[in-house]
Design a protein around this motif. Structure first.
Motif, short mmCIF file in Angstrom:
data_model
loop_
_atom_site.label_atom_id
_atom_site.label_comp_id
_atom_site.label_asym_id
_atom_site.label_seq_id
_atom_site.Cartn_x
_atom_site.Cartn_y
_atom_site.Cartn_z
N PRO A 213 0.83 -1.22 0.00
CA PRO A 213 0.00 0.00 0.00
C PRO A 213 0.86 1.26 0.00
O PRO A 213 0.91 2.00 0.99
CB PRO A 213 -0.81 -0.14 1.29
CG PRO A 213 0.09 -0.91 2.20
CD PRO A 213 0.84 -1.88 1.32
N THR A 214 1.52 1.51 -1.11
CA THR A 214 2.49 2.62 -1.16
C THR A 214 1.85 3.98 -0.94
O THR A 214 2.43 4.84 -0.28
CB THR A 214 3.23 2.61 -2.50
OG1 THR A 214 2.28 2.66 -3.57
CG2 THR A 214 4.07 1.34 -2.65
N ARG A 215 0.65 4.19 -1.48
CA ARG A 215 0.03 5.51 -1.33
C ARG A 215 -0.31 5.82 0.13
O ARG A 215 0.03 6.91 0.62
CB ARG A 215 -1.21 5.62 -2.23
CG ARG A 215 -0.86 5.76 -3.70
CD ARG A 215 -2.10 6.09 -4.53
NE ARG A 215 -1.74 6.41 -5.91
CZ ARG A 215 -1.67 5.53 -6.90
NH1 ARG A 215 -1.96 4.26 -6.66
NH2 ARG A 215 -1.33 5.90 -8.11
N PRO A 216 -1.00 4.92 0.85
CA PRO A 216 -1.24 5.20 2.28
C PRO A 216 0.04 5.39 3.08
O PRO A 216 0.09 6.19 4.02
CB PRO A 216 -2.01 3.97 2.75
CG PRO A 216 -2.67 3.44 1.52
CD PRO A 216 -1.69 3.70 0.42
N ILE A 217 1.09 4.66 2.71
CA ILE A 217 2.36 4.79 3.41
C ILE A 217 2.92 6.20 3.23
O ILE A 217 3.34 6.86 4.19
CB ILE A 217 3.38 3.75 2.88
CG1 ILE A 217 2.97 2.34 3.32
CG2 ILE A 217 4.79 4.07 3.38
CD1 ILE A 217 3.74 1.25 2.63
N ILE A 218 2.90 6.69 2.00
CA ILE A 218 3.43 8.03 1.72
C ILE A 218 2.61 9.10 2.43
O ILE A 218 3.16 10.03 3.04
CB ILE A 218 3.46 8.27 0.20
CG1 ILE A 218 4.47 7.35 -0.47
CG2 ILE A 218 3.79 9.74 -0.10
CD1 ILE A 218 4.42 7.37 -1.98
N VAL A 219 1.29 8.97 2.37
CA VAL A 219 0.42 9.95 3.04
C VAL A 219 0.71 9.99 4.54
O VAL A 219 0.84 11.06 5.14
CB VAL A 219 -1.06 9.62 2.78
CG1 VAL A 219 -1.96 10.51 3.65
CG2 VAL A 219 -1.41 9.81 1.31
N THR A 220 0.83 8.81 5.15
CA THR A 220 1.09 8.75 6.59
C THR A 220 2.43 9.37 6.94
O THR A 220 2.57 10.03 7.99
CB THR A 220 1.06 7.28 7.06
OG1 THR A 220 -0.19 6.70 6.71
CG2 THR A 220 1.25 7.18 8.56
N GLN A 221 3.43 9.19 6.09
CA GLN A 221 4.74 9.80 6.33
C GLN A 221 4.63 11.31 6.46
O GLN A 221 5.25 11.92 7.34
CB GLN A 221 5.70 9.45 5.20
CG GLN A 221 6.26 8.05 5.25
CD GLN A 221 7.18 7.80 4.08
OE1 GLN A 221 6.75 7.46 2.98
NE2 GLN A 221 8.45 8.01 4.29
N TYR A 222 3.87 11.92 5.58
CA TYR A 222 3.76 13.39 5.61
C TYR A 222 2.95 13.86 6.81
O TYR A 222 3.22 14.95 7.35
CB TYR A 222 3.17 13.90 4.30
CG TYR A 222 4.19 13.92 3.19
CD1 TYR A 222 5.12 14.95 3.08
CD2 TYR A 222 4.26 12.89 2.25
CE1 TYR A 222 6.09 14.96 2.09
CE2 TYR A 222 5.21 12.88 1.25
CZ TYR A 222 6.12 13.92 1.18
OH TYR A 222 7.07 13.93 0.18
N VAL A 223 1.97 13.10 7.24
CA VAL A 223 1.22 13.46 8.44
C VAL A 223 2.15 13.40 9.65
O VAL A 223 2.17 14.31 10.50
CB VAL A 223 0.02 12.51 8.65
CG1 VAL A 223 -0.65 12.77 10.00
CG2 VAL A 223 -1.00 12.69 7.52
N ILE A 224 2.94 12.34 9.75
CA ILE A 224 3.88 12.20 10.86
C ILE A 224 4.91 13.32 10.84
O ILE A 224 5.24 13.91 11.88
CB ILE A 224 4.58 10.82 10.81
CG1 ILE A 224 3.57 9.70 11.10
CG2 ILE A 224 5.74 10.76 11.80
CD1 ILE A 224 4.13 8.31 10.90
N SER A 225 5.42 13.64 9.66
CA SER A 225 6.40 14.71 9.53
C SER A 225 5.82 16.04 10.01
O SER A 225 6.50 16.82 10.70
CB SER A 225 6.84 14.83 8.06
OG SER A 225 7.73 15.92 7.88
N ALA A 226 4.57 16.33 9.65
CA ALA A 226 3.92 17.58 10.08
C ALA A 226 3.79 17.63 11.59
O ALA A 226 4.04 18.67 12.23
CB ALA A 226 2.56 17.72 9.41
N LEU A 227 3.40 16.52 12.21
CA LEU A 227 3.23 16.48 13.66
C LEU A 227 4.58 16.63 14.38
O LEU A 227 4.67 17.27 15.44
CB LEU A 227 2.55 15.17 14.08
CG LEU A 227 1.07 15.06 13.69
CD1 LEU A 227 0.55 13.65 13.95
CD2 LEU A 227 0.22 16.09 14.44
#
Length: 332
Positions: A213-227
């Motif tokens: 699931p590459t797309r959910p992985i990438i999205v989650t990375q950016y959410v974590i980075s923002a937090l």
């Protein structure tokens, strides 16, 4: 992924040696500055280095986690200043500051989610997507807040503890940085999601082909980075009792990139980790502090760090070429 084993071994060997080199340079600089600069090893200066490193290092942990996944996040400073400024702004309405901070965290998570969607689903190249979003976020914040500097309420006990407290003599800001780094290190190395991040960064086409699931992985990375960026902003607010939104126009984001690349996390993705971030953070922190004591101008410091960043990027491009055609074949 054919041939990846030998390639990974070579990469690991290089990264370990690079990490050792960075630590050695840091120690050498520390010894030289200690011997030649007055007050470099004073308690006040060491504490100042640690506190400054805590903000830079926390940001670099977030950036490093994205770069491991073969991305980049230029929104971090914009998210940091706007997220914290938003929290302070709504607290001025009479909202409890802790609740305001939670609202700020929700805001930056939403920004990270939008960034991840633009990169993963709209497939806008990360460097362009994050650059445009950073400018939009900062511009929107300036219109709303109409102020360069926003100060937190003066009577928030936990915020004072973040800025001035300590645990076993270690500044609380450094403890938070250490906790963020440790959690991210465990997250990347010990969880299935972390392994998927490395797989996506190492060979995104192979990961997509095998059904990850590459797309959910990438999205989650950016959410974590923002937090994580928001966490760095809270540390900064605790240290200086407020947030200066003009930091967006500083060289801070390039310092974060310098830490990540110099520490040994290649922009080709799928390699490196939190230890590399810590090594790079220490080196950049010592170098910056030494140049400040030597009274180097802000422009001169930026020039020196820019040359170092460019050199590190050139070396990384030679050692770890980002060959998309090779990546598709699995021979990386």
């Amino acid at each position: 992924m054919r041939g990846s084993g030998r390639s990974d071994d070579r990469r690991l060997g290089f990264k370990v040696s690079q990490e050792v080199v960075v630590v050695a340079i840091s120690l050498a600089l520390f010894v030289v500055f200690s011997a030649t600069l007055n007050n470099f090893v004073s308690q006040g200066n060491i504490i100042a280095i640690l506190k400054n490193v805590s903000i830079l290092g926390t940001l670099a942990v977030g950036m490093g986690s994205v770069v491991v996944g073969r991305g980049i996040d230029l929104t971090m400073v914009a998210v940091m200043v706007v997220g914290v400024a938003f929290s302070i702004w709504i607290s001025s309405w009479g909202i409890d500051f802790t609740l305001a901070v939670i609202c700020g965290a929700v805001l930056v998570a939403a920004i990270g989610l939008f960034t991840g969607v633009m990169v993963a689903i709209a497939e806008v190249p990360p460097i362009f997507a994050t650059l445009a979003i950073a400018s939009s976020v900062y511009g929107s914040g300036r219109i709303v807040f109409a102020s360069d500097v926003l100060y937190a309420p003066p009577d928030i006990a936990w915020l004072k503890f973040v800025g001035n407290g300590s645990v076993l003599g270690i500044p609380m800001s450094v403890v938070i940085f250490g906790a963020v780094a440790a959690l991210m290190g465990l997250f990347l190395r010990k969880t299935r999601f972390g392994r998927l991040v490395y797989a996506t960064g190492d060979n995104p086409n192979a990961a997509r082909t095998t059904g990850l699931p590459t797309r959910p992985i990438i999205v989650t990375q950016y959410v974590i980075s923002a937090l994580i960026a928001f966490t760095a902003g809270i540390i900064m607010t605790g240290l200086v009792t407020g947030i200066d939104t003009r930091l967006y126009n500083s060289s801070l984001i390039y310092d974060v990139l310098l830490v990540v690349v110099l520490g040994g996390i290649g922009l080709s993705g799928g390699q490196g980790g939190v230890r590399n971030v810590i090594a790079g953070t220490i080196l950049v922190g010592i170098l910056t502090n030494g140049m400040t004591i030597l009274n180097f101008s802000y422009t001169s410091q930026n020039l020196i760090k820019s040359v170092i960043l460019l050199s590190a990027l050139a070396i990384d491009a030679i050692i770890n070429p980002r060959d998309e055609q090779t990546s598709q074949s699995g021979d990386i």
